[in-house]
Design a protein around this motif. Structure first.
Motif, short mmCIF file in Angstrom:
data_model
loop_
_atom_site.label_atom_id
_atom_site.label_comp_id
_atom_site.label_asym_id
_atom_site.label_seq_id
_atom_site.Cartn_x
_atom_site.Cartn_y
_atom_site.Cartn_z
N TYR A 112 -4.98 -4.31 6.90
CA TYR A 112 -6.35 -4.82 6.87
C TYR A 112 -6.36 -6.33 7.06
N ALA A 113 -5.39 -7.01 6.43
CA ALA A 113 -5.30 -8.47 6.57
C ALA A 113 -5.10 -8.82 8.04
N VAL B 276 -1.01 9.88 10.46
CA VAL B 276 -1.79 9.65 11.68
C VAL B 276 -2.81 8.53 11.50
N ALA B 277 -3.45 8.46 10.32
CA ALA B 277 -4.55 7.51 10.15
C ALA B 277 -4.14 6.05 10.38
N PRO B 278 -3.04 5.59 9.75
CA PRO B 278 -2.69 4.18 10.00
C PRO B 278 -2.29 3.91 11.44
N GLN C 51 -7.07 -9.71 1.63
CA GLN C 51 -6.29 -8.48 1.80
C GLN C 51 -4.80 -8.77 1.69
N TRP C 52 -4.41 -9.94 2.17
CA TRP C 52 -3.00 -10.33 2.08
C TRP C 52 -2.56 -10.38 0.63
N LEU D 110 4.99 -3.68 -1.73
CA LEU D 110 3.94 -4.12 -0.82
C LEU D 110 3.02 -2.95 -0.47
N HIS D 111 1.75 -3.26 -0.28
CA HIS D 111 0.81 -2.21 0.12
C HIS D 111 0.56 -2.33 1.62
N PRO D 112 1.15 -1.44 2.41
CA PRO D 112 1.04 -1.58 3.87
C PRO D 112 -0.39 -1.50 4.35
N ARG D 113 -1.22 -0.72 3.66
CA ARG D 113 -2.59 -0.57 4.15
C ARG D 113 -3.33 -1.90 4.07
#
Lengths: 112, 287
Positions: free
Chosen positions: B208-209, A52-54, B31-32, B201-204
């Motif tokens: 943020y990027a 849910v958070a993303p 962030q990228w 890859l880190h989706p978070r």
């Protein structure tokens, strides 16, 4: 009513419609997020928050975009703009704010 | 518009906007980069290289070298073999057996040759030249200086071992995965520790990027809209139209149209209606 005004009124209406949809969506997602956090911190299951958070994060950015668009088209003051933007971060607040914005819109769409 | 931009207020606003856009864009770029699969993960799958190309003599081990597959050729130091007790493997407690490998350049590198449940039966390292393949690991810091002079160590730490040798040691150590000639069968290979961070890859961070770039776009659009409104103030909503002053000519035509309609002269009535509409149109355009 002059053409230009009619057009800008139509654009304002469109911006307002988009704002209403996103205010509602973000409001619902925020409640879901709160529920997911309860599940995580009380129930000890973090998976719901991870989903849910993303989603909420992305939708909140979309909410910011449409709210800023409405703010600029409706020529809101800075204070009001910030209030409406922040309303998306407090549970239930976005519903209240959406209602207030709607009332203003209904009562005086031209001076809105 | 250009002249308006050169006012003090707009210069200040523009500088602020540019600063915000630059900072937000850079935050997005940061962030990228954080979103990219890390060098740590890349090290694990990289093809083997000579140990001295990733671990330089007298220099600390680069963190991105941890887990890297390396090769080394040389001879084991037959006079120094160490054991580190208290190491678990497959649920059993045993010891790691390690020897410094002398490299052609005169330095040495600690090689963990394997694990054994019976250190007495560990045997010795081959005496001739060997080709070693293994993975680089960072040194285990004991925090305490060299323990006694015996072969038993509390951790694999080149800083502790080096003072007992007559040659310099590379930082970190290598866990043996393959050796030619083959390693002692009594030693079980120790599974190397591989970096766990950075699996893809880190989706978070990617999100943020994206978010920072959207914010930067907010600033640019906001700046443009403010400038546009300032140069050309928006059309303010019209006040309710003032009652139109009676237009005698208009009234006359309307009356005429009505009269003609009543009298049945359709053509004349249509013409007068047309004139009345023209008047209306001219009237609203004139406002």
């Amino acid at each position: 009513m002059a053409d230009a005004e009619l057009r800008s009124d139509g654009r304002l209406r469109g911006a307002f419609g988009r704002y209403r949809v996103m205010a509602y969506v973000v409001g619902v997602m925020l409640l879901l997020l709160v529920a997911a956090m309860v599940v995580k911190y009380v129930g000890g299951h973090p998976f719901l928050v991870r989903v849910v958070a993303p989603i909420h994060g992305f939708l909140y950015i979309a909410y910011l975009v449409v709210a800023l668009d409405l703010a600029s088209k409706a020529r809101w003051s800075l204070g009001r703009t910030v209030l409406v933007l922040l309303a998306g971060t407090v549970p239930f607040c976005s519903f209240v704010m959406e209602r207030r914005v709607e009332q203003d819109f209904r009562s005086a769409p031209a001076a809105f | 518009m250009l002249r308006r931009l050169l006012t003090l207020r707009w210069l200040a606003l523009s500088v602020l906007a540019v600063l915000l856009v630059v900072v937000m864009s850079l935050l997005g770029v940061w962030q990228w980069h954080r979103a990219q699969p890390s060098r740590y993960a890349a090290a694990v799958s990289a093809p083997p290289v000579g140990v001295t190309t990733v671990v330089r003599a007298a220099q600390p081990l680069p963190t991105y070298a941890v887990g890297r597959l390396v090769t080394a050729s040389g001879t084991y130091d037959a006079e120094h073999q160490f054991v580190v007790p208290g190491r678990r493997l497959n649920g059993q407690v045993g010891s790691w057996v390690l020897s410094p490998l002398r490299l052609p350049d005169g330095s040495g590198v600690i090689v963990v040759r394997g694990w054994t449940g019976t250190p007495e039966g560990a045997g010795f390292a081959p005496t001739g030249p060997v080709d070693v393949t293994g993975r680089v690991q960072s040194a285990e810091r004991t925090g305490s200086p060299a323990a006694g002079a015996g072969p038993e160590l509390s951790a694999v730490d080149p800083a502790v071992v080096a003072p007992r040798l007559s040659y310099p040691l590379l930082d970190g150590y290598v866990v043996l995965t393959a050796q030619s000639p083959p390693a002692n069968a009594a030693l079980t290979p120790v599974p190397p520790l591989l970096p766990t961070s950075g699996d893809g890859l880190h989706p978070r961070n990617l999100a943020y990027a994206l978010q920072w770039w959207v914010f930067a776009a907010f600033v640019m659009v906001g700046w443009w809209r403010m400038l546009r409104d300032d140069v050309q103030p928006p059309v303010t909503p019209e006040p309710a139209p003032a009652p139109v002053a009676p237009n005698p000519a208009l009234d006359r035509r309307r009356r005429q149209a009505l009269e003609d309609a009543v009298s049945g002269d359709d053509e004349l009535a249509a013409y007068n209606r047309y004139l009345a509409e023209l008047d209306d149109a001219a009237d609203s355009r004139g406002r």
